[in-house]
Design a protein around this motif. Structure first.
Motif, PDB file in Angstrom:
ATOM      1  N   GLU A 201      41.604 100.498  33.973  1.00  0.00           N
ATOM      2  CA  GLU A 201      42.036 100.898  35.648  1.00  0.00           C
ATOM      3  C   GLU A 201      42.423  99.269  36.188  1.00  0.00           C
ATOM      4  OE1 GLU A 201      43.376 103.491  36.735  1.00  0.00           O
ATOM      5  OE2 GLU A 201      42.846 104.805  35.083  1.00  0.00           O
ATOM      6  N   MET A 204      45.367  97.644  35.013  1.00  0.00           N
ATOM      7  CA  MET A 204      46.670  98.516  35.479  1.00  0.00           C
ATOM      8  C   MET A 204      47.074  98.319  36.762  1.00  0.00           C
ATOM      9  SD  MET A 204      45.719 101.771  32.972  1.00  0.00           S
ATOM     10  CE  MET A 204      46.821 102.986  33.381  1.00  0.00           C
ATOM     11  N   GLY A 205      46.303  97.542  37.382  1.00  0.00           N
ATOM     12  CA  GLY A 205      46.743  97.282  39.004  1.00  0.00           C
ATOM     13  C   GLY A 205      47.746  96.204  39.240  1.00  0.00           C
ATOM     14  N   ASP A 206      48.174  95.794  40.365  1.00  0.00           N
ATOM     15  CA  ASP A 206      49.097  94.736  40.543  1.00  0.00           C
ATOM     16  C   ASP A 206      48.527  93.724  40.117  1.00  0.00           C
ATOM     17  OD1 ASP A 206      50.758  96.831  41.606  1.00  0.00           O
ATOM     18  OD2 ASP A 206      50.309  96.205  43.651  1.00  0.00           O
ATOM     19  N   GLY A 207      49.374  92.627  39.429  1.00  0.00           N
ATOM     20  CA  GLY A 207      49.304  91.351  38.861  1.00  0.00           C
ATOM     21  C   GLY A 207      48.636  91.662  37.554  1.00  0.00           C
ATOM     22  N   GLY A 208      48.567  92.901  36.954  1.00  0.00           N
ATOM     23  CA  GLY A 208      47.879  93.187  35.616  1.00  0.00           C
ATOM     24  C   GLY A 208      48.601  92.979  34.479  1.00  0.00           C
ATOM     25  N   LEU A 209      48.264  93.682  33.391  1.00  0.00           N
ATOM     26  CA  LEU A 209      48.532  93.641  31.985  1.00  0.00           C
ATOM     27  C   LEU A 209      50.310  93.499  31.759  1.00  0.00           C
ATOM     28  CD1 LEU A 209      48.082  93.794  28.945  1.00  0.00           C
ATOM     29  CD2 LEU A 209      47.965  96.251  29.223  1.00  0.00           C
ATOM     30  N   VAL A 210      50.672  94.536  32.719  1.00  0.00           N
ATOM     31  CA  VAL A 210      52.259  94.773  32.281  1.00  0.00           C
ATOM     32  C   VAL A 210      53.262  93.447  32.590  1.00  0.00           C
ATOM     33  CG1 VAL A 210      52.263  97.235  32.625  1.00  0.00           C
ATOM     34  CG2 VAL A 210      52.367  96.087  34.872  1.00  0.00           C
ATOM     35  N   ASN A 211      52.474  92.724  33.520  1.00  0.00           N
ATOM     36  CA  ASN A 211      53.332  91.284  33.914  1.00  0.00           C
ATOM     37  C   ASN A 211      53.549  90.528  32.626  1.00  0.00           C
ATOM     38  OD1 ASN A 211      53.702  90.947  36.840  1.00  0.00           O
ATOM     39  ND2 ASN A 211      51.840  91.942  36.709  1.00  0.00           N
TER      40      ASN A 211
END
Lengths: 253, 202
Positions: A201, A204-211
């Motif tokens: 979790e 999965m927050g801002d600035g996290g993995l998806v960047n």
């Protein structure tokens, strides 16, 4: 030996956090097997630049001198790496040194790496085992899993992966590969796995993995050879599952 | 779940690029390939696609809305990167840069392409072989279409690779290498379809 062989260094300097950077050239007498740090020490003994002008000694960080602490990272001939393991014999001359600009520069080659330690706190990169009573032994870890997890534990928070990443910059709040791979490490541990969802979790927050934009510079640059992009892809899978569980499931909050 | 908005947006962006936009792209390239058969076949196919039931609903839900989200969010992603291929000239870093460059080129191309065909159709022009022949008779527009189509296909093929990583399908380095080869083949195959179609109009 009438003429002494000299090694030329072009060093980017900066007097304080907000001062403008400038370059200075130094010449250091060659010694066999010298590394970049020994040259910086030589300059510190007598801080005079190549033109003979007296200057201030150069500031840099160092600690272990055997490439396990990560403190002495800097940009050497354009590549971020540890100055302790950067051997002069293997470098093209003149040798150019600069600070890793992804981090706030404290002075000269010294940078503030706090963002990485803050990121480790953010992603809960530890295993909570403290209790008010003896919790007893934890579950066992399979040996083959221990072996690959050990590779991830080699991370020394040196910052090279962040310096190499095109998505870690002043325009983005991406935490970078270093804390992400630690999430995989602590989630792989049988006791750490008890807090797996919390760590997932967090990333999965801002600035996290998806960047992550999959430029894969991190894995190519890591001095410890940590499979960072495998960690990122594995976490991509884990967070996909986590997000489905959270949305469709009931007991995976 | 406000703090997970970025996670949702990025995953949605990745998904939309493949489903439905990627599927639409493949369909569009394949159907247009009728141009190589002849004027009649192309017009018949264009007529069939252009007169599907619920056309406006299909166009809006399958093409316009996903494309708009993918384009706008994609621009934001592209401009938050600081490209560093001069310092790190690795293959994947070049793909990272090219993905962003082709994304912007494709956006410009598609905007023009929609204006020239769909918007023109809304004003009463008929979308047929003759229309494309007129557009492509200008050497500049022909070049523009070549660049635009190749960019779109590259962006799709390489995007498919990162889609598989982003969703956690290809995790191991070996599966990622094989996915690279597969996406190169997809790029070459679709490029052949696209270019041969263009050549049929001149």
């Amino acid at each position: 030996m009438s003429e002494k062989k000299m090694v030329k260094f072009i060093i980017q300097r900066q007097d304080s956090e907000n001062a403008a950077p400038y370059e200075e050239t130094f010449e250091v007498p060659y010694r066999p097997n010298m590394n970049v740090i020994s040259a910086l020490m030589e300059i510190r003994k007598n801080p005079v630049d190549a033109s003979g002008k007296a200057t201030t000694p150069i500031a840099w960080d160092m600690n272990c001198l055997e490439e396990v602490c990560g403190a002495c990272s800097m940009v050497i001939n354009g590549k971020p790496r540890q100055s302790c393991s950067a051997l002069v014999d293997q470098l093209e001359q003149p040798i150019r040194l600069a600070p890793m600009k992804t981090f706030p520069v404290v002075r000269d080659l010294q940078v503030d790496r706090s963002r990485m330690f803050d990121a480790l706190k953010k992603v809960k990169a530890w295993i909570p085992i403290d209790g008010t009573y003896d919790l007893g032994p934890g579950p066992r870890m399979p040996e083959n899993k221990r072996q690959w997890a050990y590779e991830l534990s080699k991370c020394m928070t040196c910052g090279v992966c962040l310096e190499a990443c095109p998505n870690v910059n002043s325009k983005s709040d991406f935490i970078g590969a270093q804390p992400l791979s630690q999430v995989r490490l602590f989630n792989a541990h049988p006791t750490g796995a008890m807090n797996k969802a919390e760590r997932l979790e967090a990333i999965m927050g801002d600035g996290g993995l998806v960047n992550c934009g999959n430029s894969q510079n991190c894995v190519q640059s890591c001095p410890k050879g940590i499979p960072l992009t495998t960690s990122i892809a594995a976490l991509n899978r884990d967070t996909t599952i986590q997000s489905f569980r959270r949305f469709f499931g009931s007991d995976h909050q | 779940m406000a703090s997970n908005r970025e996670f949702f947006n990025r995953r949605l962006h990745s998904l939309l690029g493949v489903i439905p936009i990627g599927i639409f792209l493949v369909q569009h390239l394949v159907v247009n390939h009728y141009a190589t058969v002849g004027v009649e076949s192309f017009n018949k196919a264009a007529n069939f696609m252009g007169n599907l039931p619920f056309r406006y609903v299909l166009e809006t839900v399958i093409i316009y809305l996903p494309l708009l989200f993918h384009a706008i969010y994609g621009l934001y992603i592209a401009f938050t990167a600081k490209n560093n291929t001069s310092r790190f000239g690795f293959f994947r870093n070049w793909m990272f840069l090219l993905q962003r460059v082709t994304g912007v080129i494709t956006l410009i191309f598609i905007a023009w392409h929609v204006w020239e065909t769909r918007v023109a159709a809304a004003f009463g022009n008929e979308v047929n072989f003759q229309m494309m022949q007129d557009i492509l008779s200008s050497p500049f527009m022909f070049g523009f279409y070549i660049v635009g189509i190749i960019s779109a296909i590259f962006h799709f093929a390489n995007g498919l690779w990162s889609f598989m990583v982003s969703w956690g399908i290809t995790v191991s380095p070996r599966s990622q290498v094989i996915a690279t080869y597969v996406t190169i083949v997809i790029f070459l195959a679709l490029s052949y379809v696209g270019i041969s179609t263009l050549l049929a109009f001149v």
